[in-house]
Design a protein around this motif. Structure first.
Motif, PDB file in Angstrom:
ATOM      1  N   TYR A 101       0.822  -1.210   0.000  1.00 46.66           N
ATOM      2  CA  TYR A 101       0.000   0.000   0.000  1.00 46.66           C
ATOM      3  C   TYR A 101       0.860   1.267   0.000  1.00 46.66           C
ATOM      4  N   SER A 102       2.075   1.189   0.548  1.00 40.24           N
ATOM      5  CA  SER A 102       2.979   2.343   0.475  1.00 40.24           C
ATOM      6  C   SER A 102       3.412   2.590  -0.961  1.00 40.24           C
ATOM      7  N   GLN A 103       3.660   1.516  -1.705  1.00 32.58           N
ATOM      8  CA  GLN A 103       4.006   1.680  -3.116  1.00 32.58           C
ATOM      9  C   GLN A 103       2.854   2.270  -3.909  1.00 32.58           C
ATOM     10  N   VAL A 104       1.630   1.836  -3.605  1.00 32.91           N
ATOM     11  CA  VAL A 104       0.456   2.399  -4.277  1.00 32.91           C
ATOM     12  C   VAL A 104       0.355   3.897  -3.978  1.00 32.91           C
ATOM     13  N   LEU A 105       0.517   4.272  -2.723  1.00 31.73           N
ATOM     14  CA  LEU A 105       0.458   5.685  -2.350  1.00 31.73           C
ATOM     15  C   LEU A 105       1.538   6.481  -3.061  1.00 31.73           C
ATOM     16  N   ASP A 106       2.717   5.911  -3.176  1.00 35.08           N
ATOM     17  CA  ASP A 106       3.823   6.599  -3.838  1.00 35.08           C
ATOM     18  C   ASP A 106       3.499   6.836  -5.305  1.00 35.08           C
ATOM     19  N   ARG A 107       2.942   5.841  -5.971  1.00 35.15           N
ATOM     20  CA  ARG A 107       2.593   6.010  -7.386  1.00 35.15           C
ATOM     21  C   ARG A 107       1.452   7.013  -7.560  1.00 35.15           C
ATOM     22  N   ILE A 108       0.505   7.028  -6.624  1.00 34.07           N
ATOM     23  CA  ILE A 108      -0.599   7.984  -6.709  1.00 34.07           C
ATOM     24  C   ILE A 108      -0.067   9.406  -6.670  1.00 34.07           C
ATOM     25  N   GLU A 109       0.883   9.659  -5.770  1.00 31.20           N
ATOM     26  CA  GLU A 109       1.432  10.999  -5.631  1.00 31.20           C
ATOM     27  C   GLU A 109       2.265  11.397  -6.842  1.00 31.20           C
ATOM     28  N   LEU A 110       2.982  10.435  -7.423  1.00 35.15           N
ATOM     29  CA  LEU A 110       3.843  10.745  -8.565  1.00 35.15           C
ATOM     30  C   LEU A 110       3.078  10.775  -9.882  1.00 35.15           C
ATOM     31  N   GLN A 111       2.003   9.988  -9.991  1.00 33.87           N
ATOM     32  CA  GLN A 111       1.299   9.859 -11.272  1.00 33.87           C
ATOM     33  C   GLN A 111      -0.204  10.040 -11.079  1.00 33.87           C
ATOM     34  N   SER A 112      -0.580  11.141 -10.435  1.00 30.09           N
ATOM     35  CA  SER A 112      -2.001  11.358 -10.139  1.00 30.09           C
ATOM     36  C   SER A 112      -2.844  11.423 -11.398  1.00 30.09           C
ATOM     37  N   ALA A 113      -2.237  11.836 -12.509  1.00 30.59           N
ATOM     38  CA  ALA A 113      -3.010  11.938 -13.747  1.00 30.59           C
ATOM     39  C   ALA A 113      -3.217  10.583 -14.408  1.00 30.59           C
ATOM     40  N   ASP A 114      -2.484   9.565 -13.969  1.00 26.58           N
ATOM     41  CA  ASP A 114      -2.547   8.256 -14.623  1.00 26.58           C
ATOM     42  C   ASP A 114      -3.236   7.203 -13.766  1.00 26.58           C
ATOM     43  N   ILE A 115      -4.031   7.621 -12.794  1.00 28.31           N
ATOM     44  CA  ILE A 115      -4.760   6.662 -11.970  1.00 28.31           C
ATOM     45  C   ILE A 115      -5.791   5.956 -12.842  1.00 28.31           C
ATOM     46  N   ASP A 116      -5.803   4.640 -12.780  1.00 26.40           N
ATOM     47  CA  ASP A 116      -6.715   3.878 -13.633  1.00 26.40           C
ATOM     48  C   ASP A 116      -7.222   2.658 -12.866  1.00 26.40           C
ATOM     49  N   GLN A 117      -7.870   1.746 -13.593  1.00 27.88           N
ATOM     50  CA  GLN A 117      -8.438   0.552 -12.973  1.00 27.88           C
ATOM     51  C   GLN A 117      -7.367  -0.329 -12.348  1.00 27.88           C
ATOM     52  N   ARG A 118      -6.151  -0.274 -12.876  1.00 28.88           N
ATOM     53  CA  ARG A 118      -5.062  -1.063 -12.280  1.00 28.88           C
ATOM     54  C   ARG A 118      -4.801  -0.601 -10.851  1.00 28.88           C
ATOM     55  N   THR A 119      -4.811   0.714 -10.657  1.00 27.97           N
ATOM     56  CA  THR A 119      -4.595   1.241  -9.308  1.00 27.97           C
ATOM     57  C   THR A 119      -5.728   0.828  -8.385  1.00 27.97           C
ATOM     58  N   VAL A 120      -6.949   0.863  -8.898  1.00 27.49           N
ATOM     59  CA  VAL A 120      -8.108   0.447  -8.104  1.00 27.49           C
ATOM     60  C   VAL A 120      -7.963  -1.016  -7.695  1.00 27.49           C
ATOM     61  N   ALA A 121      -7.559  -1.863  -8.629  1.00 29.27           N
ATOM     62  CA  ALA A 121      -7.400  -3.294  -8.326  1.00 29.27           C
ATOM     63  C   ALA A 121      -6.306  -3.512  -7.284  1.00 29.27           C
ATOM     64  N   GLU A 122      -5.235  -2.719  -7.355  1.00 33.52           N
ATOM     65  CA  GLU A 122      -4.151  -2.861  -6.387  1.00 33.52           C
ATOM     66  C   GLU A 122      -4.636  -2.553  -4.973  1.00 33.52           C
ATOM     67  N   ILE A 123      -5.646  -1.676  -4.870  1.00 31.53           N
ATOM     68  CA  ILE A 123      -6.193  -1.338  -3.555  1.00 31.53           C
ATOM     69  C   ILE A 123      -7.225  -2.375  -3.118  1.00 31.53           C
ATOM     70  N   LEU A 124      -8.237  -2.580  -3.958  1.00 28.81           N
ATOM     71  CA  LEU A 124      -9.349  -3.452  -3.572  1.00 28.81           C
ATOM     72  C   LEU A 124      -8.930  -4.915  -3.464  1.00 28.81           C
ATOM     73  N   ASP A 125      -7.973  -5.343  -4.274  1.00 28.13           N
ATOM     74  CA  ASP A 125      -7.532  -6.739  -4.256  1.00 28.13           C
ATOM     75  C   ASP A 125      -6.164  -6.890  -3.602  1.00 28.13           C
ATOM     76  N   GLY A 126      -5.763  -5.898  -2.823  1.00 27.38           N
ATOM     77  CA  GLY A 126      -4.454  -5.934  -2.179  1.00 27.38           C
ATOM     78  C   GLY A 126      -4.393  -6.951  -1.055  1.00 27.38           C
ATOM     79  N   LEU A 151      -2.709   2.757   5.867  1.00 28.31           N
ATOM     80  CA  LEU A 151      -2.114   2.990   4.554  1.00 28.31           C
ATOM     81  C   LEU A 151      -3.106   2.671   3.439  1.00 28.31           C
ATOM     82  N   ALA A 152      -3.811   1.541   3.566  1.00 25.80           N
ATOM     83  CA  ALA A 152      -4.797   1.166   2.552  1.00 25.80           C
ATOM     84  C   ALA A 152      -5.923   2.188   2.488  1.00 25.80           C
ATOM     85  N   ALA A 153      -6.361   2.675   3.642  1.00 24.90           N
ATOM     86  CA  ALA A 153      -7.451   3.655   3.672  1.00 24.90           C
ATOM     87  C   ALA A 153      -7.026   4.971   3.042  1.00 24.90           C
ATOM     88  N   ARG A 154      -5.781   5.396   3.281  1.00 24.96           N
ATOM     89  CA  ARG A 154      -5.289   6.630   2.650  1.00 24.96           C
ATOM     90  C   ARG A 154      -5.288   6.499   1.138  1.00 24.96           C
TER      91      ARG A 154
END
Length: 567
Positions: free
Chosen positions: A212-237, A248-251
Motif C-alpha cells: 500500500y505504500s508503493q500504491v500511495l507513492d505512485r498515486i502521488e507521482l502519477q495522479s493523472a494516470d490513476i486507472d483501474q489497475r490502481t483500483v485493483a491494487e487497492i481493492l484486491d491488495g 495505509l490502505a485507507a489513505r
C-alpha cells in the motif's frame, strides 16, 4: 566548515551495511526471493555490485550505458553484462518505450524519426513531449529502437526485493541510499541508539504495508494516470492485518476515491470509500451519498459515526453535518464557535503578528502568557515518556527519530502499565520531578518529538501546577492513544492568572478554524481546562507602548546624504 571526503566505494559500503542490518533485524520476514537476491548480489563481481547500486541510486529504471562515467568501475561493459546474465538488468522492451524516448534529447528523436522514414510527419517546432507521444503512437518500438540507439541502453530488472529491503530499513518507499552519504558527510544527524527493533509485527504486515505504500507513492507521482489497475491494487491488495496496514490502505482508497469522484465515477468512488472505512473515507462517503440524493443512507451512516466514532474529529464532523443537514441548523460548528469568540482589541501595529498582540493585552490584564501551540504539549509528552519512547528499543534504524509505535498507534498498548503509572503521577500533581529528571539527564539528545531549544520551563511548571490535574492526564492519555491525531491543533497561547491556566486560540480577521483546532478546544473544555477563541479587532490602542525615533539628515538621498542626529 570543510566537509569530509567520502571513500571511493562509499555507496557500496552503505548498501552492504543496509543488507546486514535488514538480514539481522528482519530475518524472519524475508522470503526466499529476498534471500536469493542477497546471495546473488554477494556473488557478483565488485564492478557489477557497484554498477547495480549506482543505477538503483539514480532516477528511473533505464540508462544509457554510453553516459556511465564511474572511474572506480574498471570494466563497465563486463559489469553490465554480469547484471544481465544474473537477471538484475536487461535490454529494453516495448514496456520501456515511453521512458526510452523521453530520455533521449530532442535532436536524437528528430534524427531517429527521419532515419525510420517518418521525417515528413514530424516538425522541428514540436516540443519533446509531443515528439515522444508521436513516437509511441506512430512508430513501432522495434523500429524506433533500431534507429534511436536502444542497443546502448540497459534497464533494471527484478528490483522488487531491493525495494522491499530499502522499505524495511527506512520505513518508506525510499529509492536510494543518499541519506547514508549525508550521514557520512555530517549533513544529516543519525540516532546513536544501538538497540533497534523491527517496525513490523510479522511478514504479513510488512508485505501489506509495503504494497500500500508503493500504491500511495505512485498515486502521488502519477495522479493523472490513476486507472483501474490502481483500483485493483487497492481493492484486491493483501489483507490488512494491523491498524498501520489498514491506515495505509485507507489513505490510498480515499485519494483514489476522490480522484474518481472528481471525474464523475461516483459508483467506483463509493466502493473505494466503503473499502477504506477510515474516518476520512466515511466523511467522503457521507458527502457523496448526500450529494447524490441518498439521504437515508447518509443519515444512517452519520448516526453510526456519532455512536461509534473512530476519532474525535470524526465525531465532530458527524454531529456538525447531521445538525446542518438534518437538524435545521444553518451554520457549522466552526463558524458558530468563531462568532462566539471573545473579541480582543489589539493595536494596529500588530497586524501580521496577532498572537503577540493578544499576548500583550493579556499580560496587561494580569498574569503570565506563554506561546504554547503544539510545542508545549509535544514537549510535555516527550519528557514524560522519554524512556518508553527512546530507551526501550522502539526505533527501527539510525535514521528514525519518531518511534514506529507512535505511527502505528500501538504505543499505549505496548507500555500500558508504565503509562498508567506516569498518568497517576500527573493526576496526583507529582509529574514535575519526571520532567526535571528527563531534562537533567537527556538534555540536548536529538529526538523527533520536540526541540530542546523550545523547551519552556516556566510554561511547563505553570501547566503542571495550575491546570486541572485529571484533565491534564486525560489530554496526555489521548496523545498516548493517537499521537498522529493529537500532535497538532492546540491553542496558540497559555494564560496563567490567579493560579489558574487557560488557553486562547487567536484568530484575526479572515482566519478560519480548522477542525483539529475545534477538536482540541472541545477536548480541553471537556477536560476541565478553559479554552476559548480570541477574535482580534485591530484598533488604535491608547494603552499601547510606543517608541518614537526622530532622525535628522542632510537630505533624502540614501546613498549620498547622512544622518546628523538621532533623538
Amino acid at each position: 566548515m570543510k566537509l569530509p571526503t567520502l571513500p571511493v566505494y562509499y555507496y557500496l559500503d552503505h548498501f552492504v551495511e543496509m543488507l546486514q542490518f535488514v538480514e539481522t533485524t528482519y530475518g524472519e520476514i524475508l522470503t526466499d526471493e529476498d534471500h536469493a537476491f542477497t546471495q546473488r548480489f554477494r556473488g557478483l563481481s565488485k564492478d557489477a555490485q557497484c554498477l547495480l547500486i549506482r543505477m538503483v541510486n539514480r532516477r528511473g529504471t533505464i540508462f544509457n550505458r554510453a553516459l556511465f562515467k564511474y572511474k572506480e568501475i574498471t570494466d563497465l561493459e563486463s559489469a553490465a553484462q554480469d547484471l544481465i546474465d544474473c537477471g538484475q538488468a536487461r535490454s529494453l522492451r516495448a514496456e520501456d518505450y515511453s521512458a526510452f524516448v523521453l530520455s533521449l534529447p530532442k535532436t536524437a528523436l528528430l534524427d531517429g524519426a527521419r532515419a525510420a522514414g517518418f521525417g515528413r510527419e514530424v516538425r522541428t517546432s514540436w516540443s519533446k513531449p509531443a515528439l515522444a507521444d508521436f513516437f509511441v503512437a506512430a512508430i513501432p518500438f522495434d523500429l524506433a529502437a533500431k534507429h534511436c540507439g536502444a542497443g546502448s541502453f540497459i534497464a533494471l530488472d527484478n528490483t522488487r526485493s531491493i525495494e522491499f529491503l530499502l522499505y524495511l530499513y527506512f520505513g518508506k518507499t525510499a529509492d536510494s541510499l543518499k541519506n547514508f552519504a549525508l550521514r557520512d558527510l555530517g549533513v544529516l544527524r543519525t540516532n546513536k541508539e544501538t538497540s533497534f527493533s523491527s517496525r513490523f509485527a510479522d511478514a504479513d504486515e510488512a508485505r501489506a504495508c509495503f504494497h500500500y505504500s508503493q500504491v500511495l507513492d505512485r498515486i502521488e507521482l502519477q495522479s493523472a494516470d490513476i486507472d483501474q489497475r490502481t483500483v485493483a491494487e487497492i481493492l484486491d491488495g493483501p489483507p490488512r492485518t494491523t491498524d498501520y496496514a489498514a491506515d495505509l490502505a485507507a489513505r490510498a482508497a480515499c485519494q483514489v476515491g476522490q480522484f474518481f469522484e472528481k471525474h464523475g465515477d461516483t459508483g467506483l468512488a463509493e466502493r473505494l470509500y466503503r473499502f477504506g472505512r477510515s474516518a476520512d473515507c466515511r466523511e467522503r462517503l457521507v458527502r457523496l451519498l448526500y450529494a447524490k440524493g441518498d439521504k437515508d443512507a447518509a443519515e444512517a451512516l452519520l448516526r453510526d459515526m456519532i455512536d461509534d466514532p473512530e476519532t474525535d474529529d470524526e465525531h465532530l464532523f458527524a454531529t456538525d453535518f447531521y445538525a446542518r443537514k438534518f437538524g435545521g441548523r444553518r451554520t457549522g460548528l466552526c463558524t458558530e464557535l468563531l462568532r462566539s469568540g471573545r473579541q480582543i482589541v489589539v493595536d494596529d501595529t500588530h497586524r501580521g503578528h496577532p498572537e503577540a498582540g493578544v499576548a500583550g493585552v493579556l499580560r496587561r490584564q494580569g498574569g503570565e502568557v506563554y506561546f504554547a501551540e503544539n510545542t508545549l504539549w509535544l514537549t510535555l509528552f516527550g519528557l514524560l515518556f522519554w524512556d518508553e519512547l527512546f530507551e526501550s528499543g522502539q526505533l527501527s534504524s539510525g535514521f528514525d527519530w519518531i518511534p514506529h509505535c507512535l505511527r502505528d498507534r500501538t504505543f499505549h498498548r505496548r507500555f500500558a502499565p508504565r503509562i498508567d503509572s506516569t498518568l497517576a503521577q500527573v493526576r496526583a500533581g507529582d509529574a514535575l520531578p519526571i520532567v526535571l529528571r528527563t531534562i537533567a539527564s537527556k538534555w540536548g539528545q536529538p529526538n523527533g518529538i520536540f526541540a530542546w531549544e523550545h523547551v519552556q520551563m516556566g510554561a511547563l511548571r505553570a501547566l503542571l501546577a495550575c491546570a486541572h490535574a485529571d484533565g491534564l492526564a486525560a489530554i496526555v492519555r489521548a496523545m498516548c492513544e493517537d499521537f498522529r491525531g493529537m500532535r497538532d491543533g492546540f491553542p496558540d497561547l497559555m494564560h496563567v492568572r490567579d493560579g489558574k491556566v487557560s488557553f486562547v486560540e487567536v484568530k484575526a480577521e479572515g482566519d478560519a478554524i480548522r477542525r483539529n483546532q475545534l477538536t482540541r478546544l472541545r477536548q480541553l473544555e471537556h477536560a476541565g481546562i478553559p479554552a476559548e477563541i480570541g477574535r482580534v479587532d485591530y484598533r488604535f490602542d491608547p494603552e499601547q507602548d510606543y517608541v518614537v525615533v526622530d532622525i535628522e539628515t542632510t537630505g533624502s538621498w540614501s546613498s549620498g546624504d547622512r544622518i546628523t542626529e538621532i533623538g
